[in-house]
Each structure stands twice: as C-alpha cells, then as structure tokens.
Write an enzyme that holds these catalytic residues in place. Structure first.
Site, PDB file in Angstrom:
ATOM      1  CE  LYS A  53      -0.817  25.322  25.456  1.00  0.00           C
ATOM      2  NZ  LYS A  53      -1.396  26.552  24.925  1.00  0.00           N
ATOM      3  CD  GLN A  97      -4.141  28.704  24.688  1.00  0.00           C
ATOM      4  OE1 GLN A  97      -3.066  28.279  25.106  1.00  0.00           O
ATOM      5  NE2 GLN A  97      -4.793  28.110  23.699  1.00  0.00           N
ATOM      6  CG  ASP A 120       2.730  29.380  21.044  1.00  0.00           C
ATOM      7  OD1 ASP A 120       2.566  28.162  20.889  1.00  0.00           O
ATOM      8  OD2 ASP A 120       1.953  30.106  21.684  1.00  0.00           O
TER       9      ASP A 120
HETATM   10  N1  GUN Z   1      -4.511  28.184  20.458  1.00  0.00           N
HETATM   11  C1  GUN Z   1      -4.672  27.051  19.733  1.00  0.00           C
HETATM   12  N2  GUN Z   1      -3.478  26.480  19.479  1.00  0.00           N
HETATM   13  C2  GUN Z   1      -2.544  27.261  20.060  1.00  0.00           C
HETATM   14  C3  GUN Z   1      -1.124  27.185  20.146  1.00  0.00           C
HETATM   15  O1  GUN Z   1      -0.465  26.283  19.627  1.00  0.00           O
HETATM   16  N3  GUN Z   1      -0.531  28.199  20.842  1.00  0.00           N
HETATM   17  C4  GUN Z   1      -1.229  29.205  21.403  1.00  0.00           C
HETATM   18  N4  GUN Z   1      -0.540  30.151  22.044  1.00  0.00           N
HETATM   19  N5  GUN Z   1      -2.533  29.310  21.338  1.00  0.00           N
HETATM   20  C5  GUN Z   1      -3.196  28.335  20.668  1.00  0.00           C
END
Ligand code: GUN
Length: 283
Positions: A53, A97, A120
């Site tokens: 990211k 996350q 998200d």
């Molecule tokens: N953990 C695995 N996939 C994701 C996602 O798309 N967003 C977040 N925040 N955590 C994750």
C-alpha cells in the site's frame, strides 16, 4: 482450449495511470490526498500488504502515513488514533489493517472511522448502502474483481454467479456487486452441502475461501469465468484457492495468483482514496 488470463498487473496499471492524472490535478491545486494506515502487531502477511500500500501511494503521489502500533495496543489507544485521523483534514482515507490482534474489537474500531474516510468500505453505513444499491465506498477486493470482469468485457447480466466464501471483506460484498450487475447469485460456505453441485453450475465462479487449490477442475463448468481471490503460501510460494493449471484447461477466463485480484485490491484502495480526497477538496 486454455483460458484467457485476467491480468491484474495490466488492468491495475491502466487504472493507476488514470488515478495518477487525477492526483496530479489535485496536487497542481495544492491539494494532496492522504491515506493513513493503522497496523497493529507484527503479522507478516499484514506487513507485506501494508508495504505494498505504501509503495502504491508513493507511485501515485498520495501522502501515506503508517501508524505502527504494538501487538498489546489497547482498544482505547487504537480508537484514539482513529478519532485523531478522523479529525485531521490532511487525511482523506483511513484503513485499519485486518486481522487485528484477538483482544481488540475490530467491529467497534471500524465503526468509528468516518464513513467518508472509510476507504476499505467496511463501515456499517457503507456496507448497508451497498446492500441497498446506494452510492457508497465499496470494499477494494470485490470492487477490483468486478473491475477485471468489466474490463475484459465479460457479460454478467443473467449469468449464474457462485461465490464461495461469505466474509464481510470479500464474499458478501462480491455477491451484492454481482447481484447489482443482474447475475443470479449463489453464496456457498463451509456448511454448504455438495459444494461441487453449486460450483459446477457457475458461469462466473468466485473463490474466496482461504484454502490452497481448493477448487479443482471437476468443480468447474467448461467455459466458466474463474476469479481466484485466495492468497495462500505453500512451501514459501504463493498460490490461490483454485488449482490453477487444470482449471485453466476448462475455464474461458481465469485470474492468476499472484498477479490477479491482489493487484486490483491495492489499485482499488488507491481509487477509493482518490475519490475520497476529491470529494473532500470539493467541499
Ligand atoms: N486484510 C486482508 N485484506 C484486507 C483489506 O482489504 N483491508 C484491510 N483493512 N485489511 C485486510
């Protein structure tokens, strides 16, 4: 005939190129989009996702901040950081996350993020609006998977779509998006009886299970479109939830792992962040 590849590298690069123009236009006005990622603990997969990211933000010119918090962070400390980011006008997107360490209440934390900063799409308001077919922030992985189908010109309306997995992150929003595109949608899960009977009917099959090579060729209809959302590590190598080579012999289109949906997830996070920043600066 072997399947055509739905190439996440190519499709995400095209999307990123479009997003870069939008970021450049904002920056030219002195408006810099900002994403804050909150990472609690030291789960290795989460560290990799967060690093990817950060790299995507750097490529596009989005200001990225990662708050790394220790594994024993309290709920109060986590919530205080979310509240701070909510109030910061330089932050347009907030991402916590997942998974969080077990002692933390992720639903409570996610519901604190302002819906307009929830890049998200996990906030109750965004999830609820998606279920009603209203304008909202859509979760990145299903949004990315749908974007791949559309980019390839794959017809969805009237098709039998089967989603295997019912998570809030992928399975449920994926099913809702396919429904919005007028597919006939079946959601299967760990208690589904005779899973293969369902998957064999699928024109579009989405595997979001989290088990390496779980979907085998005998579970797939000839000519199906197969979208593999799984990211599993087996003997140090990445593989999806689909037994790729034999399934590719039957499918018409298939996403690889790596280089498939995973690339799209990051691109869609950037897309949601750019959308959020543009809306904030237009106010
Ligand atoms: N953990 C695995 N996939 C994701 C996602 O798309 N967003 C977040 N925040 N955590 C994750």
């Amino acid at each position: 005939m072997p399947a055509q590849i739905l190439d996440g590298k190519i499709i995400s690069a095209q999307l990123e190129a479009e997003l870069k123009l939008r970021v450049d236009a904002m920056v030219a006005q002195g408006n810099i989009p900002g994403l804050t990622v909150i990472l609690v603990g030291d789960d290795p997969a989460s560290q990799t996702y967060v690093a990817n990211k950060e790299k995507a933000c750097a490529r596009l010119g989005v200001r990225s901040t990662t708050l790394r918090m220790p594994a024993d962070t309290t709920q109060e400390a986590l919530e205080a950081e979310i509240i701070k980011a909510n109030a910061d006008p330089a932050v347009h997107g907030i991402l916590v996350q997942l998974p969080l360490p077990r002692h933390l209440d992720s639903d409570r934390a996610l519901s604190l993020i302002l819906p307009e900063k929830d890049v998200d799409g996990f906030h109750d308001i965004n999830a609820g609006r998606l279920s009603r077919g209203l304008d909202c922030v859509v979760a990145c992985t299903p949004k990315g998977a749908l974007h791949m189908l559309k980019t390839a010109g794959i017809d969805i309306s009237g098709k039998e779509a089967v989603v295997v997995g019912r998570s809030n992150i992928v399975g449920k929003p994926m099913a809702l998006l396919l429904l919005q595109e007028n597919a006939t949608v079946t959601v299967c899960h760990s208690r589904t009886k005779d899973l293969a009977e369902h998957t064999r009917r699928a024109d579009i099959l989405v595997a979001a299970i989290g088990k390496p090579r779980f979907i085998t060729a005998d579970m797939v209809k000839e000519g199906a479109v197969v979208v593999d959302v799984g990211i599993n590590r087996v003997d140090g190598k990445l593989c999806g939830d689909v037994d790729f080579e034999p399934v590719a012999e039957k499918a018409s289109w298939i996403t690889p792992v790596p280089g498939g949906v995973g690339k799209m997830t990051i691109a869609m996070l950037m897309s949601n962040t750019v959308d959020a920043a543009e809306k904030a600066f237009a106010k």
